[in-house]
Design a protein around this motif. Structure first.
Motif, PDB file in Angstrom:
ATOM      1  N   PHE A 123      14.731 -62.738  64.713  1.00  0.00           N
ATOM      2  CA  PHE A 123      15.944 -63.524  64.531  1.00  0.00           C
ATOM      3  C   PHE A 123      17.117 -62.566  64.332  1.00  0.00           C
ATOM      4  O   PHE A 123      16.926 -61.377  64.058  1.00  0.00           O
ATOM      5  CB  PHE A 123      15.798 -64.442  63.316  1.00  0.00           C
ATOM      6  N   ASP A 124      18.306 -63.113  64.437  1.00  0.00           N
ATOM      7  CA  ASP A 124      19.495 -62.275  64.276  1.00  0.00           C
ATOM      8  C   ASP A 124      20.448 -62.938  63.295  1.00  0.00           C
ATOM      9  O   ASP A 124      20.937 -64.038  63.539  1.00  0.00           O
ATOM     10  CB  ASP A 124      20.183 -62.065  65.626  1.00  0.00           C
ATOM     11  N   GLY A 125      20.673 -62.256  62.157  1.00  0.00           N
ATOM     12  CA  GLY A 125      21.695 -62.710  61.216  1.00  0.00           C
ATOM     13  C   GLY A 125      21.293 -63.833  60.290  1.00  0.00           C
ATOM     14  O   GLY A 125      22.165 -64.509  59.729  1.00  0.00           O
ATOM     15  N   LEU A 126      19.991 -64.050  60.079  1.00  0.00           N
ATOM     16  CA  LEU A 126      19.586 -65.027  59.062  1.00  0.00           C
ATOM     17  C   LEU A 126      20.033 -64.539  57.691  1.00  0.00           C
ATOM     18  O   LEU A 126      19.924 -63.341  57.392  1.00  0.00           O
ATOM     19  CB  LEU A 126      18.065 -65.192  59.034  1.00  0.00           C
ATOM     20  N   ASP A 127      20.536 -65.450  56.852  1.00  0.00           N
ATOM     21  CA  ASP A 127      20.797 -65.002  55.488  1.00  0.00           C
ATOM     22  C   ASP A 127      19.473 -64.948  54.730  1.00  0.00           C
ATOM     23  O   ASP A 127      18.436 -65.417  55.205  1.00  0.00           O
ATOM     24  CB  ASP A 127      21.825 -65.901  54.771  1.00  0.00           C
ATOM     25  N   THR A 128      19.489 -64.340  53.542  1.00  0.00           N
ATOM     26  CA  THR A 128      18.226 -64.085  52.849  1.00  0.00           C
ATOM     27  C   THR A 128      17.545 -65.365  52.378  1.00  0.00           C
ATOM     28  O   THR A 128      16.324 -65.406  52.263  1.00  0.00           O
ATOM     29  CB  THR A 128      18.444 -63.137  51.652  1.00  0.00           C
ATOM     30  N   ILE A 129      18.309 -66.433  52.122  1.00  0.00           N
ATOM     31  CA  ILE A 129      17.680 -67.703  51.760  1.00  0.00           C
ATOM     32  C   ILE A 129      16.871 -68.238  52.939  1.00  0.00           C
ATOM     33  O   ILE A 129      15.746 -68.728  52.773  1.00  0.00           O
ATOM     34  CB  ILE A 129      18.746 -68.736  51.322  1.00  0.00           C
ATOM     35  N   GLU A 130      17.434 -68.124  54.154  1.00  0.00           N
ATOM     36  CA  GLU A 130      16.700 -68.583  55.332  1.00  0.00           C
ATOM     37  C   GLU A 130      15.450 -67.734  55.556  1.00  0.00           C
ATOM     38  O   GLU A 130      14.386 -68.248  55.919  1.00  0.00           O
ATOM     39  CB  GLU A 130      17.608 -68.517  56.563  1.00  0.00           C
ATOM     40  N   GLN A 131      15.558 -66.424  55.318  1.00  0.00           N
ATOM     41  CA  GLN A 131      14.381 -65.566  55.425  1.00  0.00           C
ATOM     42  C   GLN A 131      13.324 -65.980  54.404  1.00  0.00           C
ATOM     43  O   GLN A 131      12.130 -66.048  54.709  1.00  0.00           O
ATOM     44  CB  GLN A 131      14.771 -64.102  55.187  1.00  0.00           C
ATOM     45  N   LEU A 132      13.781 -66.245  53.199  1.00  0.00           N
ATOM     46  CA  LEU A 132      12.870 -66.655  52.127  1.00  0.00           C
ATOM     47  C   LEU A 132      12.144 -67.944  52.492  1.00  0.00           C
ATOM     48  O   LEU A 132      10.940 -68.080  52.288  1.00  0.00           O
ATOM     49  CB  LEU A 132      13.659 -66.832  50.829  1.00  0.00           C
ATOM     50  N   GLU A 133      12.872 -68.904  53.056  1.00  0.00           N
ATOM     51  CA  GLU A 133      12.260 -70.174  53.421  1.00  0.00           C
ATOM     52  C   GLU A 133      11.197 -69.984  54.499  1.00  0.00           C
ATOM     53  O   GLU A 133      10.125 -70.596  54.452  1.00  0.00           O
ATOM     54  CB  GLU A 133      13.339 -71.155  53.882  1.00  0.00           C
ATOM     55  N   ILE A 134      11.466 -69.117  55.479  1.00  0.00           N
ATOM     56  CA  ILE A 134      10.471 -68.826  56.512  1.00  0.00           C
ATOM     57  C   ILE A 134       9.255 -68.175  55.879  1.00  0.00           C
ATOM     58  O   ILE A 134       8.103 -68.527  56.165  1.00  0.00           O
ATOM     59  CB  ILE A 134      11.070 -67.905  57.607  1.00  0.00           C
TER      60      ILE A 134
END
Length: 781
Positions: free
Chosen positions: A368-379
């Motif tokens: 992915f490109d440019g996910l914020d860390t909350i989105e990374q955490l959710e994944i």
């Protein structure tokens, strides 16, 4: 004109050791907590006076001596050893003087110079013996940029232009204010502050990642810095998933290792929060490397996120199929450290680090490109949720980031508990700074007791869904009426955090012997629960007394609580040895509650007006006389139930009574057989158990309900039905059959409290004994 003379070049090169045998010996010496010398036998007494001691047999002409290293020497040696363990094999063995200009005398003593294939680290060490605020480095840093420019010219002359040169300011027990001008100087010079947190983190990744730890180290130190200007160009497919653009490609492991970075849940990555990853499991990593080298492979993709504010990826599309939203092309990736955050697959990636296929295999990647860390955490959580890969302690740590903005009140309270605990551990102003295990950082206290204590203390409200418990609202330091949830979360975190910091600071400043003693009454996991819940208990008491209100400031709250904490701590300071040993020996489930009741009892002895309901209840349950009384009532009630129930069945059904309760009889027979088997295995010579002795309270309840109004065919008018005999009004309504026998369920729950004679875990309080007395009176009066 060269920056250095040939003489200076040779001097500096000679002071940077690269002989592996010599480095191994230096490492062994520096790893020891002692410094060693050998002196003439006649000089031993003189050296003894300076703290040197003999530790082995004297040699022929010399006596070996040793003494503990000073705290600064030990710190400097620890940093040196860390770089050796990371794989550096060109390191200065002692402090080295480096010129930073052509002017004679403009030299700087550098503690350590460490060189790897493409990197040179210049390391200055500073240490305090105890954790304290930093002195000003303004004078030292005033010429830092000039000196670093000179050092870079120096090393390029000696080793060539291919090396990246990095200055590290290594500190131990030095605390900087967030707005420190010194930190600004370091940041502007692109230097790295290697503080307690960074040191501990690197130690942990060395243990977990072994030979591959260097990649994560470089990612930490050089994050978002270019390795070189050449972009990595890879064939890729671009697509969309969940409104997020992503790329699929294959890449050599050695390239992904250099650009990859794992957001470990550690204070060293605090600027990146929310972070989420666990440290690797060393045994698992070794097994994966062997699996790869034996020809094994992983068909599933590594999941990463490119996240760099400085160097972005670029995709050149070459074709697009009309039947698909995906397209082919070339993905151009900056050759930069730490720009690809590895969300899933860290074991697979780092398994290649020690593999022979490091450079000639390719591994599949979804990026992915440019996910914020909350989105990374959710994944990350979605991937690991059903695999039990996230440890309980990490889950508690992540709750702040997962639930802070939740629509549910109970989830937001979880986030608050997590956030307050981390504030106590991470804040420089907290007496518990670095004393709580958070994420991947381990310490003397664990995370869970703090979240449990905050849940049970009353300092936070109890919520289910979006409904708060009315009783908990009255005492909590959270204003549920404030509809700006983020603001109220922040307020509550601040108020509770300050109150707890003041309370722990009171212990540290006035009872340092108690505070410094680990696994004792305050700084221990059991002590954590008892101390925080006591504070909550005192808060409830003082609000009920109208001494405090829900709106009182943390400072006002602490001032009122202080004298009660003093009573506790004065007692602990002079606690009788026998009682101390008894309390400290309490282990297992229930020990934390016992400690809390003990804390409350100590305060109650000094201030008897403080007598909370839970302490009253506890004391009643410890009262042996009360237990004997309740047990006597209970035994007699159960005897009556058995006699009365079976006699009524016989009167109603005669010889057929057993057939009427066939399923219950079968259960009782089975219980009797189990009891006989148990006695046999234990070597007890007992008569066979009678199935009629195996009824339980629920059996009686079933019989009473089923035969509620039944009468014998021949009834002289004096027969009492089950309804007549067992209907008891306990004040909760008295209309239905359910109302009339509700007492049996309550009696059965109480039976668990009195049936096990000798245990103090399950016992009766005064109200429960009065209930048993009332039921007993119904049958026997």
């Amino acid at each position: 004109m060269a920056f250095l003379s040939d003489t200076e070049v040779n001097r500096i090169k000679s002071e940077i050791t690269q002989d592996t045998s010599s480095l191994g010996k230096i490492y062994k010496s520096k790893k020891s907590q002692f410094e060693n010398i050998a002196v003439n036998h006649s000089d031993v007494v003189k050296y003894n006076s300076d703290g040197w001691e003999e530790y082995t047999k004297p040699l022929k002409t010399k006596t070996p001596l040793r003494r503990l290293k000073g705290f600064f020497t030990k710190f400097e040696d620890d940093i040196w050893c860390q770089f050796y363990e990371l794989g550096f094999r060109k390191i200065s063995s002692k402090p080295i003087l480096l010129p930073y200009s052509k002017n004679e005398g403009e030299l700087e003593e550098i503690n350590i110079v460490a060189i790897h294939d493409e990197t040179i680290f210049i390391i200055t060490c500073k240490a305090n013996e105890v954790f304290s605020k930093a002195e000003s480095f303004a004078e030292e840093f005033s010429t830092l940029k000039q000196k670093l420019d000179g050092f870079k010219k120096l090393f390029r002359q000696i080793y060539g232009d291919k090396y990246k040169v990095k200055y590290i300011f290594a500190t131990h027990n030095i605390r900087f204010d967030l707005d420190s001008p010194d930190l600004e100087v370091l940041k502007s010079s692109k230097s790295f502050l290697y503080d307690n947190n960074a040191y501990s983190y690197i130690n942990n990744i060395i243990k977990s990642y072994k030979s591959s730890s260097l990649y994560q180290f470089f990612g930490l130190i050089f994050k978002n810095e270019l390795i070189n200007l050449d972009k990595i160009e890879i064939p890729a497919v671009q697509g969309m998933m969940g409104n997020k653009k992503y790329y699929m490609f294959s890449i050599e492991p050695h390239l992904l290792l250099k650009m990859g970075f794992i957001l470990h849940r550690t204070k060293a990555n605090v600027s990146e929060f929310p972070t989420y990853q666990r440290l690797l499991v060393p045994k698992r990593l070794k097994g994966i490397t062997k699996f790869i080298d034996d020809g094994g492979y992983f068909p599933n993709s590594i999941i990463v996120n490119f996240n760099s504010s400085k160097h972005s990826i670029h995709f050149d599309a070459s074709s697009k199929l009309t039947s698909s939203n995906s397209c082919f092309g070339t993905l151009k990736i900056p050759n930069s450290y730490g720009i690809a955050y590895i969300i899933d697959g860290q074991h697979r990636v780092y398994g290649y680090a020690g593999s022979k296929y490091l450079k000639n295999n390719t591994i599949p990647v979804v990026a992915f490109d440019g996910l914020d860390t909350i989105e990374q955490l959710e994944i990350f959580m979605d991937i690991n949720e059903n695999q039990k890969a996230v440890s309980p302690s990490l889950r508690l740590d992540l709750e702040e980031d997962l639930f802070w903005d939740s629509d549910r009140a109970d989830s937001r309270i979880k986030a608050l508990r997590s956030s307050i605990t981390k504030e106590l551990s991470n804040s420089n102003s907290s007496p518990l700074y670095n004393k709580i295990s958070v994420g991947e950082d381990t310490s003397i206290l664990t995370f869970k007791p703090f979240t449990i204590a905050l849940s049970n203390s009353g300092l936070l409200p109890v919520a289910k869904g979006n409904k708060y418990s009315d009783d908990s609202i009255k005492y909590s330091l959270y204003d549920e009426s404030n509809k700006d949830h983020n603001q109220e979360m922040t307020n509550a975190k601040s108020n509770i955090g300050i109150l707890l910091k003041l309370s722990y600071d009171f212990v540290e400043q006035n009872y340092s012997d108690i505070f410094k003693r680990e696994k004792y009454f305050i700084v221990s996991n059991r002590g954590t629960y008892a101390f925080i819940c006591l504070i909550g208990s005192l808060n409830r008491f003082l609000i009920d007394e109208n001494t405090l209100t829900k709106k009182s400031t943390p400072e006002e709250r602490f001032e009122q609580i202080r004298k009660y904490l003093k009573a506790l701590l004065d007692y602990v300071s002079d606690i009788p040895k026998e009682e101390e040993e008894k309390q400290l020996s309490l282990l297992g489930a229930g020990a934390d509650i016992k400690w809390l009741r003990n804390f409350q009892s100590i305060v109650n002895k000094k201030y008897n007006e403080f007598n909370p309901a839970d302490l009253i209840d506890w004391n009643e349950r410890q009262n042996d006389e009360l237990q004997d009384k309740g047990r006597k009532f209970g035994v007699e009630i159960e005897k009556f139930m058995k006699k009365s129930t079976l006699s009524r069945l016989k009167e109603i059904y005669g010889d057929k009574w057993e057939l009427e309760i066939g399923s219950i009889k079968r259960d009782c027979v089975d219980r009797a057989l189990q009891e006989d088997e148990k006695n046999h295995k234990e070597g007890l010579d007992k008569e066979s158990s009678d199935w009629k002795d195996m009824f339980n309270i629920n059996d009686y309840k079933t019989i009473i309900e089923k035969h509620w109004t039944k009468k014998p065919e021949k009834n002289n008018g004096n027969f009492k039905t089950f309804e007549d005999e067992f209907s008891i009004n306990i004040g909760n309504g008295f209309n239905s059959k359910t109302d009339k026998i509700k007492w049996i369920s309550i009696f059965n729950s109480h039976r668990n409290l009195w049936a096990h004679e000798g245990t103090k875990e399950k016992r009766l309080n005064k109200n429960e004994v009065e209930f048993l007395e009332m039921i007993h009176g119904h049958f026997y009066n």
